[in-house]
Design an enzyme around this catalytic site. Structure first.
Site, PDB file in Angstrom:
ATOM      1  N   LYS A 112      35.119 -35.702   2.331  1.00  0.00           N
ATOM      2  CA  LYS A 112      34.431 -34.429   2.104  1.00  0.00           C
ATOM      3  C   LYS A 112      32.982 -34.629   1.693  1.00  0.00           C
ATOM      4  O   LYS A 112      32.114 -33.849   2.081  1.00  0.00           O
ATOM      5  CB  LYS A 112      35.170 -33.583   1.053  1.00  0.00           C
ATOM      6  CG  LYS A 112      36.481 -32.997   1.552  1.00  0.00           C
ATOM      7  CD  LYS A 112      36.976 -31.842   0.681  1.00  0.00           C
ATOM      8  CE  LYS A 112      38.265 -31.267   1.273  1.00  0.00           C
ATOM      9  NZ  LYS A 112      38.826 -30.170   0.472  1.00  0.00           N
ATOM     10  N   LYS A 195      44.289 -31.404  13.025  1.00  0.00           N
ATOM     11  CA  LYS A 195      45.236 -30.460  12.443  1.00  0.00           C
ATOM     12  C   LYS A 195      44.618 -29.074  12.343  1.00  0.00           C
ATOM     13  O   LYS A 195      43.404 -28.931  12.195  1.00  0.00           O
ATOM     14  CB  LYS A 195      45.710 -30.955  11.082  1.00  0.00           C
ATOM     15  CG  LYS A 195      44.786 -30.646   9.922  1.00  0.00           C
ATOM     16  CD  LYS A 195      45.501 -30.933   8.608  1.00  0.00           C
ATOM     17  CE  LYS A 195      44.744 -30.332   7.432  1.00  0.00           C
ATOM     18  NZ  LYS A 195      44.993 -28.911   7.230  1.00  0.00           N
ATOM     19  N   LYS A 198      42.020 -24.447   7.666  1.00  0.00           N
ATOM     20  CA  LYS A 198      41.263 -23.254   7.259  1.00  0.00           C
ATOM     21  C   LYS A 198      39.779 -23.456   7.454  1.00  0.00           C
ATOM     22  O   LYS A 198      39.044 -22.533   7.741  1.00  0.00           O
ATOM     23  CB  LYS A 198      41.521 -22.948   5.776  1.00  0.00           C
ATOM     24  CG  LYS A 198      42.908 -22.453   5.478  1.00  0.00           C
ATOM     25  CD  LYS A 198      42.912 -21.818   4.089  1.00  0.00           C
ATOM     26  CE  LYS A 198      44.118 -22.269   3.293  1.00  0.00           C
ATOM     27  NZ  LYS A 198      43.802 -23.376   2.368  1.00  0.00           N
TER      28      LYS A 198
HETATM   29  P1  ATP Z   1      41.286 -26.673   3.923  1.00  0.00           P
HETATM   30  O1  ATP Z   1      40.723 -26.859   5.308  1.00  0.00           O
HETATM   31  O2  ATP Z   1      40.509 -25.726   3.052  1.00  0.00           O
HETATM   32  O3  ATP Z   1      41.669 -27.970   3.258  1.00  0.00           O
HETATM   33  P2  ATP Z   1      43.983 -26.370   4.831  1.00  0.00           P
HETATM   34  O4  ATP Z   1      44.195 -25.549   6.060  1.00  0.00           O
HETATM   35  O5  ATP Z   1      44.013 -27.845   4.981  1.00  0.00           O
HETATM   36  O6  ATP Z   1      42.624 -25.874   4.186  1.00  0.00           O
HETATM   37  P3  ATP Z   1      45.251 -26.486   2.266  1.00  0.00           P
HETATM   38  O7  ATP Z   1      44.990 -25.378   1.294  1.00  0.00           O
HETATM   39  O8  ATP Z   1      44.491 -27.778   2.117  1.00  0.00           O
HETATM   40  O9  ATP Z   1      45.022 -25.911   3.756  1.00  0.00           O
HETATM   41  O10 ATP Z   1      46.780 -26.835   2.310  1.00  0.00           O
HETATM   42  C1  ATP Z   1      47.772 -25.922   1.916  1.00  0.00           C
HETATM   43  C2  ATP Z   1      49.134 -26.435   2.361  1.00  0.00           C
HETATM   44  O11 ATP Z   1      49.270 -26.274   3.773  1.00  0.00           O
HETATM   45  C3  ATP Z   1      49.390 -27.908   2.058  1.00  0.00           C
HETATM   46  O12 ATP Z   1      50.731 -28.045   1.633  1.00  0.00           O
HETATM   47  C4  ATP Z   1      49.168 -28.581   3.398  1.00  0.00           C
HETATM   48  O13 ATP Z   1      49.923 -29.763   3.520  1.00  0.00           O
HETATM   49  C5  ATP Z   1      49.646 -27.508   4.378  1.00  0.00           C
HETATM   50  N1  ATP Z   1      48.940 -27.590   5.660  1.00  0.00           N
HETATM   51  C6  ATP Z   1      47.619 -27.420   5.859  1.00  0.00           C
HETATM   52  N2  ATP Z   1      47.315 -27.547   7.159  1.00  0.00           N
HETATM   53  C7  ATP Z   1      48.477 -27.818   7.804  1.00  0.00           C
HETATM   54  C8  ATP Z   1      48.828 -28.061   9.187  1.00  0.00           C
HETATM   55  N3  ATP Z   1      47.918 -28.043  10.153  1.00  0.00           N
HETATM   56  N4  ATP Z   1      50.121 -28.299   9.487  1.00  0.00           N
HETATM   57  C9  ATP Z   1      51.058 -28.315   8.517  1.00  0.00           C
HETATM   58  N5  ATP Z   1      50.806 -28.093   7.215  1.00  0.00           N
HETATM   59  C10 ATP Z   1      49.536 -27.856   6.847  1.00  0.00           C
HETATM   60 MG    MG Z   2      43.456 -29.227   3.351  1.00  0.00          MG
END
Ligand code: ATP
Ligand code: MG
Length: 332
Positions: A112, A195, A198
């Protein structure tokens, strides 16, 4: 019941299908047999710049989606991290037993901070994993369901718990990670080797839980596949098609092989159409319920306050013991 802790950052207006399949569906299932704490980690979210008004709104929206997806706020404790001051307080104490080098080895910070630049990266971003350790240890957590990317942070949490216990006497339960299965990992529909996230740069390949059904359908119909036209599961050679099969399997609960069997010999269009139906069918009630909850923010805030009070009760006990152990004089 074993104690479970997990959370998500309120870092977008909507959660996505990866969050739903990889986290919310598992949480919903696990909340029965666990004493579960599900947090909306707003203190983590501010480790990168956030617009204040938007952050408040995203926090409510994340809470509404937890509930809409089936997290029961009377069976589980569903709360906003900053409502429980003990998180920041315990994080401070843990900062004092964490080595600089140890913290600097965390790969998420390296990734990051490379993205934002070292000078634009805050000390908060550096200390993120230590706050996460505090989140988990405050509740004497047994099990932490997380994605594979969080493995290193859970290792640090365990190290800190063991170090504190050794130095000051038995205080913390040493938690275990429950790493999400590969099949629960969902990829970007436009870019199926990264993946779904968000914070992705382009939203075209993200299925948001709060998208309108038509939008969801369109995104699935436009998903990137490949040119050989054969429906088969092969994450190396056919990441796009494999991702569609994984999503189908995760939502219907039928094993990948069965899904492949169902669509064998048919075209990608058929698979996409079938998948769109399944995804919209699953998400439409979630979306409707979330929007309904967001229509009454006062009621939602009340629910969060009740849950925060429950979390505070547990957290304060741990914090009081920690303060005592390290020798902080308690006020008379
Ligand atoms: P950011 O990009 O802000 O990190 P994120 O989409 O990675 O957001 P997080 O808030 O980091 O989401 O993760 C929340 C939960 O969702 C965690 O348990 C993470 O393992 C799960 N998660 C996030 N992205 C995925 C994905 N593409 N597939 C499966 N599980 C996911
Ligand atoms: Mg994440």
């Amino acid at each position: 019941k074993p104690r479970l802790y997990s959370g998500m950052q309120p870092s977008a207006d909507s959660l996505h299908l990866g969050n739903y399949i990889g986290a919310l569906l598992q949480w919903k299932q696990m909340q029965q047999e666990h004493d579960a704490f599900f947090s909306i980690v707003d203190l983590h979210a501010i480790t990168v710049p956030q617009d204040p008004a938007e952050l408040r709104e995203k926090t409510r929206r994340t809470a509404a989606q937890y509930i809409a997806a089936g997290i029961d706020p009377s069976a589980s404790t569903l709360y906003v991290q900053s409502h429980v001051p003990a998180h920041a307080q315990l994080a401070w104490v843990l900062n004092t037993i964490t080595g600089m080098g140890e913290a600097a080895r965390m790969t998420q910070f390296k990734d990051k901070s490379a993205k934002h630049g070292r000078d634009a990266s805050s000390v908060g971003l550096f200390a993120y994993p230590i706050l996460m350790a505090a989140d988990i240890l405050l509740y004497q957590t047994d099990i932490v369901p997380v994605g594979d990317d969080q493995r290193q942070h859970i290792e640090l949490t365990r190290d800190l718990a063991e170090r504190f216990n050794a130095r000051f006497g038995d205080t913390f339960v040493v938690p275990k990670a429950q790493i999400q299965k590969d099949s629960a990992r969902i990829y970007d529909l436009q870019n199926p080797t990264s993946k779904m996230s968000k914070s992705a740069e382009t939203p075209a390949g993200i299925i948001w839980l709060l998208d309108e059904p038509k939008v969801t359908q369109k995104k699935i119909m436009r998903a990137v596949t490949d040119n050989d036209g054969v429906i088969a599961f092969d994450t190396q050679e056919k990441p796009g098609v494999s991702n569609l099969l994984s999503i189908y399997s995760a939502i219907t609960g039928s094993p990948i092989e069965a899904v492949v069997g169902e669509f064998e010999g048919r075209g990608y269009g058929d698979l996409k159409k079938g998948l769109a139906e399944v995804v919209v069918g699953e998400l439409e009630p979630v979306r409707a319920r979330a929007l309904e909850l967001l229509d009454d923010p006062a009621e939602l805030d009340r629910l969060l306050a009740v849950n925060a009070a429950r979390a505070t009760e547990v957290a304060e006990q741990t914090l009081a013991e920690v303060y005592d152990r390290v020798g902080l004089l308690r006020p008379a």
